[in-house]
Design a protein around this motif. Structure first.
Motif, mmCIF file in Angstrom:
data_model
loop_
_atom_site.group_PDB
_atom_site.id
_atom_site.type_symbol
_atom_site.label_atom_id
_atom_site.label_comp_id
_atom_site.label_asym_id
_atom_site.label_seq_id
_atom_site.Cartn_x
_atom_site.Cartn_y
_atom_site.Cartn_z
ATOM 1 N N GLY A 174 92.522 -57.115 7.570
ATOM 2 C CA GLY A 174 93.340 -56.799 8.470
ATOM 3 C C GLY A 174 93.639 -55.132 8.039
ATOM 4 N N ASN A 215 92.854 -68.422 16.699
ATOM 5 C CA ASN A 215 92.365 -67.956 15.425
ATOM 6 C C ASN A 215 93.652 -67.300 14.830
ATOM 7 O OD1 ASN A 215 91.240 -66.900 13.197
ATOM 8 N ND2 ASN A 215 89.420 -65.841 14.532
ATOM 9 N N SER A 261 92.487 -63.328 8.948
ATOM 10 C CA SER A 261 91.577 -63.509 7.878
ATOM 11 C C SER A 261 92.382 -64.177 6.673
ATOM 12 C CB SER A 261 91.144 -62.136 7.550
ATOM 13 O OG SER A 261 92.377 -61.254 7.068
ATOM 14 N N TRP A 289 83.851 -66.935 9.966
ATOM 15 C CA TRP A 289 84.235 -65.872 10.704
ATOM 16 C C TRP A 289 83.660 -65.766 11.926
ATOM 17 C CZ3 TRP A 289 87.554 -62.273 9.062
ATOM 18 C CH2 TRP A 289 87.770 -60.995 9.423
ATOM 19 N N ALA A 290 84.641 -65.381 12.867
ATOM 20 C CA ALA A 290 84.034 -65.395 14.261
ATOM 21 C C ALA A 290 84.305 -63.901 14.760
ATOM 22 C CB ALA A 290 85.003 -65.967 15.044
ATOM 23 N N GLN A 293 85.572 -61.764 16.599
ATOM 24 C CA GLN A 293 86.919 -62.050 17.637
ATOM 25 C C GLN A 293 87.063 -60.887 18.827
ATOM 26 O OE1 GLN A 293 90.608 -62.931 16.117
ATOM 27 N NE2 GLN A 293 91.504 -61.041 16.478
ATOM 28 N N HIS A 309 98.378 -65.448 15.300
ATOM 29 C CA HIS A 309 99.523 -65.726 14.253
ATOM 30 C C HIS A 309 100.056 -64.270 14.417
ATOM 31 C CE1 HIS A 309 96.462 -62.998 12.535
ATOM 32 N NE2 HIS A 309 96.860 -62.802 11.514
ATOM 33 N N ASN A 366 96.563 -56.442 14.391
ATOM 34 C CA ASN A 366 95.215 -56.130 14.717
ATOM 35 C C ASN A 366 94.834 -57.128 16.033
ATOM 36 O OD1 ASN A 366 94.144 -54.058 13.043
ATOM 37 N ND2 ASN A 366 94.787 -55.666 11.441
ATOM 38 N N SER A 367 95.290 -58.583 15.741
ATOM 39 C CA SER A 367 94.767 -59.584 16.701
ATOM 40 C C SER A 367 95.464 -59.371 17.923
ATOM 41 C CB SER A 367 95.032 -60.945 15.985
ATOM 42 O OG SER A 367 94.225 -61.133 14.934
ATOM 43 N N GLU A 425 94.416 -56.264 19.792
ATOM 44 C CA GLU A 425 93.178 -56.721 20.319
ATOM 45 C C GLU A 425 93.168 -57.629 21.702
ATOM 46 O OE1 GLU A 425 91.080 -58.295 16.960
ATOM 47 O OE2 GLU A 425 91.150 -56.350 15.895
HETATM 48 N N1 UDP Z 1 88.965 -61.217 12.626
HETATM 49 C C1 UDP Z 1 87.767 -61.531 13.110
HETATM 50 N N2 UDP Z 1 87.269 -62.732 13.008
HETATM 51 C C2 UDP Z 1 88.017 -63.865 12.447
HETATM 52 C C3 UDP Z 1 89.178 -63.400 11.818
HETATM 53 C C4 UDP Z 1 89.712 -62.160 11.853
HETATM 54 O O1 UDP Z 1 86.826 -60.696 13.562
HETATM 55 O O2 UDP Z 1 87.278 -64.878 12.322
HETATM 56 C C5 UDP Z 1 89.390 -59.915 12.708
HETATM 57 C C6 UDP Z 1 90.436 -59.567 13.738
HETATM 58 O O3 UDP Z 1 89.730 -59.414 14.980
HETATM 59 C C7 UDP Z 1 91.398 -58.624 13.131
HETATM 60 C C8 UDP Z 1 91.405 -58.768 11.975
HETATM 61 O O4 UDP Z 1 90.173 -59.446 11.387
HETATM 62 O O5 UDP Z 1 90.810 -57.210 13.547
HETATM 63 C C9 UDP Z 1 92.562 -59.442 11.357
HETATM 64 O O6 UDP Z 1 93.574 -58.914 11.350
HETATM 65 P P1 UDP Z 1 95.244 -59.208 11.720
HETATM 66 O O7 UDP Z 1 96.205 -58.092 11.773
HETATM 67 O O8 UDP Z 1 95.034 -59.678 13.004
HETATM 68 O O9 UDP Z 1 95.526 -60.391 10.650
HETATM 69 P P2 UDP Z 1 95.474 -60.576 9.158
HETATM 70 O O10 UDP Z 1 94.079 -61.032 8.823
HETATM 71 O O11 UDP Z 1 95.901 -59.256 8.683
HETATM 72 O O12 UDP Z 1 96.386 -61.575 8.855
#
Ligand code: UDP
Length: 510
Positions: free
Chosen positions: A28, A294, A297, A355-356, A358, A373, A377-378, A381
């Motif tokens: 993240g 989702n 991470s 891992w998806a 996203q 959650h 970033n999520s 996005e």
């Molecule tokens: N992400 C992804 N695929 C997954 C899980 C997460 O590409 O299966 C990416 C999501 O797009 C985002 C980052 O991982 O860019 C997660 O950052 P976020 O701030 O949402 O949450 P954190 O993982 O830090 O709790």
């Protein structure tokens, strides 16, 4: 006599500035900083990402894209200190590899050992870089920058709404007791928190030194880079800048840099799932009809809550795309439950294990909602793609990101949690299948409120796209940021004339 032609003394074109970027090794934090490196490089600046070997291997797809596009983006590997020095299991170089709470403090402490190899790398350059951009958690970079006489910006991952709450709460010594509710002082809107949801990182006992070092590194930086845009949280960006007393560069949403399938798939480069989400989504006829689920991470749900999520999705009756981590399928019983669930729901649901992609999912026309959650970033996005959210915050800044989405932006339906949970799912939060089904239905069913939420989300999505285009606020801020360092870089043309290598391994000894 012929007049002499005046000799035109055309000044040499200014050389591009060089930004050295030090992310925190957590998906993240790293993912947005990789996007930022691409954004800088695409605009002609030289960008160097500093990571450790295990993290560099996750960036090979991104490095390949940069090389093929001939972008001035390089990746420098610094060695991670060995287990004998850190007390960590071998191979742990990223927050998502930590599986024991007792290892978090040694992990953050170990990162400080990167100071010496980073200085070796910086000294090996023909001239110092124009600017260091380091994650605010990498506070040790402040000494490195000071010793090298290099300007430093800190990257702060969350929303400015959160960051402003954090600054204001700290400035007023906000210390709510258990069960009390408090209004965060100095906010342009009413924000209520409890002891459990108040802002602030590294609050646990034992983390005082790391907390203080991070705060100090923010105080002494030359400015901040944030992943947001003015059209989303204009008043919070400007109040944060005022409160901080230094420039805040709002350059996001960074994720919109990724415009095609290859770029989107390279993010995180941990694509362990062999399920083809894209094809499945392509076959859905109705736009905005799929709910995507989702939890980022890091957060891992224990079986009990995993099952509640599954049953809730089933009971909602909506088409869904649910991402389940391998680390959540912890026993044959869970495996069995998942198989039965997949069989029962195959006609309208897809479970992606691992891992998806996203960004590809959120940007698909079929996806119309996201159970998140509330990691920033999520959340961003989703907003950048006009997707409204069900908010289920777990920890850290996520509770205040929820308040922003629900109360300020009007794009979220809360699932109703009021207490944080820990990373590894030792949660005692009573979220039931009924809560999941209710929130998902409220988000996807439309009605006047639902339509309004969707309209707002799409409006913010449109604003996000415009912010990143030429003439848009984030695009023009990036121009100003690059320009402000270009003058300085004019004196260092020698450095820019050397093509950057794509990988450099810096030895541990300085
Ligand atoms: N992400 C992804 N695929 C997954 C899980 C997460 O590409 O299966 C990416 C999501 O797009 C985002 C980052 O991982 O860019 C997660 O950052 P976020 O701030 O949402 O949450 P954190 O993982 O830090 O709790």
């Amino acid at each position: 006599p012929m007049e002499e032609e005046p000799v035109s003394a055309t000044p040499p074109p200014p050389s591009p500035p060089h930004f050295v970027i030090v992310p925190l090794p957590a998906q993240g934090h790293t993912i947005p900083m990789v996007d930022l490196a691409f954004l800088l490089a695409e605009r002609g600046a030289r960008a160097t990402l500093v990571v450790t070997p295990a993290n560099a291997s996750r960036l090979r797809a991104a490095a390949g894209l940069a090389a093929r596009a001939n972008l001035p983006l390089e990746i420098v590997e610094l060695p991670f200190p060995p287990p004998a020095e850190t007390g960590l299991p071998a191979g742990v170089e990223n927050v998502d590899q930590v599986t024991d709470y007792a290892h978090f403090l040694p992990f953050f402490t170990a990162l400080r050992s990167l100071a010496s190899p980073l200085e070796s790398y910086l000294r090996s350059l023909p001239s110092p870089p124009s600017c260091l951009i380091s994650d605010w958690c990498q506070s040790w970079t402040s000494d490195v920058a000071t010793r090298g006489g290099i300007p430093r910006l800190f990257f702060h991952g969350p929303s400015c709404f959160y960051s402003l709450c954090d600054l204001n709460a700290a400035a007023h010594g906000l210390q709510p007791q258990h069960g009390e509710r408090f209004i965060v002082p100095g906010m342009p809107v009413r924000v209520e928190v409890t002891k459990e949801t108040r802002p602030g990182f590294f609050k646990e006992p034992g983390w005082e030194a790391i907390h203080e070092a991070s705060m100090e590194a923010m105080r002494t930086a030359d400015g901040a880079v944030v992943n947001t845009f003015v059209g989303l949280e204009s008043q919070f960006v400007s109040c944060y800048e005022t409160a901080l007393g230094k420039p805040v560069w709002a350059l996001g949403p960074f994720s919109l840099y990724n415009r095609d399938a290859d770029m989107m798939a390279s993010r995180g480069n941990d694509n362990t799932s062999d399920v083809d989400a894209q094809t499945w989504l392509d076959e859905i006829d109705e736009d905005d009809s799929v709910i995507y689920v989702n939890f980022g991470s890091l957060a891992r749900k224990p079986p009990k809550y995993l099952f509640e999520v599954g049953h809730g999705l089933e009971d909602s009756g909506k088409p869904f795309l649910w991402v389940v981590k391998e680390s959540e399928v912890i026993s044959p019983e869970v495996e069995q439950w998942m198989s039965a669930f997949v069989l029962r729901t195959a006609t309208r649901g897809l479970v992606v294990r691992g891992w998806a992609p996203q960004l590809a999912i959120l940007s698909h026309r079929a996806v119309g909602g996201f159970v998140t959650h509330c990691g920033w970033n999520s959340m961003l996005e989703a907003i950048a793609h006009g997707v409204p959210v069900v908010t289920w915050p777990h920890f850290a800044d996520q509770f205040l990101n929820e308040r922003l989405a629900v109360d300020v932006l009007g794009v979220g339906v809360p699932i109703g949690v009021t207490m944080p949970v820990m990373l590894f799912g030792d949660e005692a939060v009573p979220v039931t299948r009924g809560d999941v089904a209710r929130a998902v239905s409220a988000l996807m069913d439309g009605g006047e409120e639902g339509e309004e939420r969707r309209r707002k989300a799409k409006e913010y999505g449109e604003k996000a796209r415009r912010a990143m285009e030429k003439g848009g606020s984030s695009y023009e801020s990036l121009t100003q940021l690059i320009d402000s360092f270009t003058l300085q870089a004019m004196e260092t043309t020698e450095q820019a004339s050397q093509p950057p290598p794509h990988f450099v391994l810096v030895p541990l000894a300085a």
